[in-house]
Design an enzyme around this catalytic site. Structure first.
Site, PDB file in Angstrom:
ATOM      1  N   HIS A 155      55.170  56.785  42.999  1.00  0.00           N
ATOM      2  CA  HIS A 155      55.103  57.330  41.636  1.00  0.00           C
ATOM      3  C   HIS A 155      56.157  56.665  40.743  1.00  0.00           C
ATOM      4  O   HIS A 155      55.905  56.346  39.590  1.00  0.00           O
ATOM      5  CB  HIS A 155      55.365  58.839  41.644  1.00  0.00           C
ATOM      6  CG  HIS A 155      54.397  59.643  42.449  1.00  0.00           C
ATOM      7  ND1 HIS A 155      54.747  60.264  43.624  1.00  0.00           N
ATOM      8  CD2 HIS A 155      53.093  59.949  42.257  1.00  0.00           C
ATOM      9  CE1 HIS A 155      53.711  60.918  44.116  1.00  0.00           C
ATOM     10  NE2 HIS A 155      52.681  60.739  43.309  1.00  0.00           N
ATOM     11  N   LYS A 174      46.626  52.769  45.791  1.00  0.00           N
ATOM     12  CA  LYS A 174      46.561  53.503  47.055  1.00  0.00           C
ATOM     13  C   LYS A 174      45.298  54.373  47.051  1.00  0.00           C
ATOM     14  O   LYS A 174      44.616  54.516  48.059  1.00  0.00           O
ATOM     15  CB  LYS A 174      47.814  54.363  47.194  1.00  0.00           C
ATOM     16  CG  LYS A 174      47.568  55.614  47.969  1.00  0.00           C
ATOM     17  CD  LYS A 174      48.540  55.849  49.032  1.00  0.00           C
ATOM     18  CE  LYS A 174      48.171  56.970  49.952  1.00  0.00           C
ATOM     19  NZ  LYS A 174      47.590  58.125  49.327  1.00  0.00           N
ATOM     20  N   SER A 180      53.001  58.400  50.366  1.00  0.00           N
ATOM     21  CA  SER A 180      52.136  59.492  49.940  1.00  0.00           C
ATOM     22  C   SER A 180      52.932  60.789  49.992  1.00  0.00           C
ATOM     23  O   SER A 180      53.786  60.960  50.875  1.00  0.00           O
ATOM     24  CB  SER A 180      50.929  59.594  50.894  1.00  0.00           C
ATOM     25  OG  SER A 180      50.307  60.853  50.759  1.00  0.00           O
ATOM     26  N   ARG A 224      51.871  63.409  50.997  1.00  0.00           N
ATOM     27  CA  ARG A 224      51.483  64.109  52.226  1.00  0.00           C
ATOM     28  C   ARG A 224      52.193  63.546  53.466  1.00  0.00           C
ATOM     29  O   ARG A 224      52.119  64.152  54.525  1.00  0.00           O
ATOM     30  CB  ARG A 224      49.971  64.062  52.424  1.00  0.00           C
ATOM     31  CG  ARG A 224      49.218  64.915  51.401  1.00  0.00           C
ATOM     32  CD  ARG A 224      47.726  64.963  51.675  1.00  0.00           C
ATOM     33  NE  ARG A 224      47.045  65.945  50.857  1.00  0.00           N
ATOM     34  CZ  ARG A 224      46.322  65.660  49.771  1.00  0.00           C
ATOM     35  NH1 ARG A 224      46.193  64.416  49.356  1.00  0.00           N
ATOM     36  NH2 ARG A 224      45.732  66.630  49.094  1.00  0.00           N
TER      37      ARG A 224
HETATM   38  P1  AMP Z   1      49.187  61.953  43.236  1.00  0.00           P
HETATM   39  O1  AMP Z   1      50.424  62.670  42.800  1.00  0.00           O
HETATM   40  O2  AMP Z   1      49.087  61.776  44.708  1.00  0.00           O
HETATM   41  O3  AMP Z   1      47.944  62.484  42.592  1.00  0.00           O
HETATM   42  O4  AMP Z   1      49.342  60.469  42.683  1.00  0.00           O
HETATM   43  C1  AMP Z   1      49.591  60.217  41.335  1.00  0.00           C
HETATM   44  C2  AMP Z   1      49.451  58.737  41.068  1.00  0.00           C
HETATM   45  O5  AMP Z   1      50.370  58.015  41.882  1.00  0.00           O
HETATM   46  C3  AMP Z   1      48.059  58.220  41.422  1.00  0.00           C
HETATM   47  O6  AMP Z   1      47.666  57.254  40.462  1.00  0.00           O
HETATM   48  C4  AMP Z   1      48.281  57.589  42.769  1.00  0.00           C
HETATM   49  O7  AMP Z   1      47.352  56.556  43.074  1.00  0.00           O
HETATM   50  C5  AMP Z   1      49.673  57.029  42.590  1.00  0.00           C
HETATM   51  N1  AMP Z   1      50.287  56.783  43.906  1.00  0.00           N
HETATM   52  C6  AMP Z   1      50.453  57.657  44.924  1.00  0.00           C
HETATM   53  N2  AMP Z   1      50.981  57.042  46.008  1.00  0.00           N
HETATM   54  C7  AMP Z   1      51.145  55.740  45.652  1.00  0.00           C
HETATM   55  C8  AMP Z   1      51.651  54.573  46.329  1.00  0.00           C
HETATM   56  N3  AMP Z   1      52.070  54.627  47.584  1.00  0.00           N
HETATM   57  N4  AMP Z   1      51.644  53.419  45.653  1.00  0.00           N
HETATM   58  C9  AMP Z   1      51.198  53.335  44.371  1.00  0.00           C
HETATM   59  N5  AMP Z   1      50.729  54.391  43.689  1.00  0.00           N
HETATM   60  C10 AMP Z   1      50.701  55.575  44.313  1.00  0.00           C
END
Ligand code: AMP
Length: 302
Positions: free
Chosen positions: A39, A151, A187, A189
């Site tokens: 992020h 990702k 991630s 998670r």
């Molecule tokens: P999330 O909070 O998991 O919904 O992710 C929010 C944003 O961060 C989304 O655009 C994801 O694709 C991006 N994101 C999450 N993990 C990664 C990562 N390891 N590398 C690049 N972007 C990420």
């Protein structure tokens, strides 16, 4: 400077309208919080390309299935705001569910042609929930650019198609996957992984790297490339939920030879304290942008 935190959409709108009247450009990074370096990379990119960066933190109930981890999804708001400050974020939008979805909310946005594939087969309704919340957020923020991580490759494909089809003025910017030193894609998670499960999780990028290495030696047969990845997983007793080669734009199955950039995508459930479902991908291509992402994967999985 600490970011300003807004919970109400009207207050966010007023703040951003004032910035826009001053001629400032706006970048937007939507997230569900529990922020990590992936992020942070999106946030820094936005801060470097725009005058104002908006981070949204909203754990969107509409994108979780009934048996998924909505209630136990990690929530780390104070740490998130601190990381946002370090990344140069101007304001954080952190609405409640009722602020986003009033009782009479009746709309659903969907891109059925792309949403039923890959993860969509195992998470029915997931991408409809994602599309609905992202379009709503894009409309509320009115950014010049919005940043999404590769990702979640399918999410990027679905959302860019949604914006293109609906002539949305915000530019959708893809950002390469940020990985741990051993190749595991970062991630929120990953924090569910026990030590043992974390060690096993490394096999996921290793399996992609096996196919990527073979691709680099000149192999273009889909079955051979998939077989290389599958063997790495099978060696440690892992069976993916899916492991597939798809066209990187249309997401159509590539079953013969690769003659365009192809997405190699995996979903791998890992037994931990409960099952943690990891997703990862790489695009097999010799083209600059994709080749650099592939190089990063290979350099971490040697
Ligand atoms: P999330 O909070 O998991 O919904 O992710 C929010 C944003 O961060 C989304 O655009 C994801 O694709 C991006 N994101 C999450 N993990 C990664 C990562 N390891 N590398 C690049 N972007 C990420």
């Amino acid at each position: 400077m600490s970011p300003v935190v807004f919970c109400k959409r009207a207050e966010l709108r007023e703040f951003l309208e004032a910035r826009r009247r001053e001629g400032k450009s706006v970048g937007f990074v939507p997230t569900m919080g529990a922020l990590h370096e992936g992020h942070a990379t999106l946030l820094r990119r936005s801060a470097s390309e725009n005058d104002v960066t908006v981070l949204s933190i909203f754990v969107n109930p509409k994108q979780f299935g009934p048996n998924e981890d909505f209630s136990r999804y990690p929530r780390t708001f104070p740490e998130d705001v601190e990381l946002a400050r370090q990344c140069g974020v101007t304001c954080v939008f952190s609405p409640s569910a009722s602020e986003m979805y009033p009782d009479d909310f009746a709309t659903q946005v969907a891109v059925p042609k792309l949403s039923g594939e890959l993860c969509g087969r195992f998470r029915p309704g997931h991408f409809d929930g994602v599309c609905t919340v992202v379009l709503l957020l894009l409309n509320q923020v009115g950014a010049d650019r919005a940043y999404f991580g590769l990702k979640d490759f399918q999410q990027y494909v679905v959302l860019s198609r949604m914006c293109r089809d609906l002539a949305h003025p915000t530019e959708i910017v893809p950002v390469p996957t940020v990985r741990e030193a051993d190749g595991l894609a970062m991630s929120s998670r990953n924090r569910y992984l026990t030590r043992q499960a974390r060690a096993l999780a490394r096999t996921v990028p290793l399996s992609l790297a096996a196919a990527a290495n073979l691709f680099r030696t000149g192999e273009r047969g889909a079955e051979a490339l998939l077989g290389a990845a599958r063997r790495v997983l099978a060696d440690v007793g892992l069976e993916p939920q899916y492991l597939e080669l798809r066209d990187f734009e249309s997401l159509e199955v590539v079953s013969d030879r690769l003659n365009r950039p192809a997405l190699l995508a995996i979903a791998q459930p890992i037994e931990s304290d409960g099952v943690v479902r990891l997703i990862d991908n790489v695009v097999l291509s010799d083209d600059g942008f994709w080749a650099r992402i592939l190089d990063d994967l290979l350099s971490r999985t040697r």
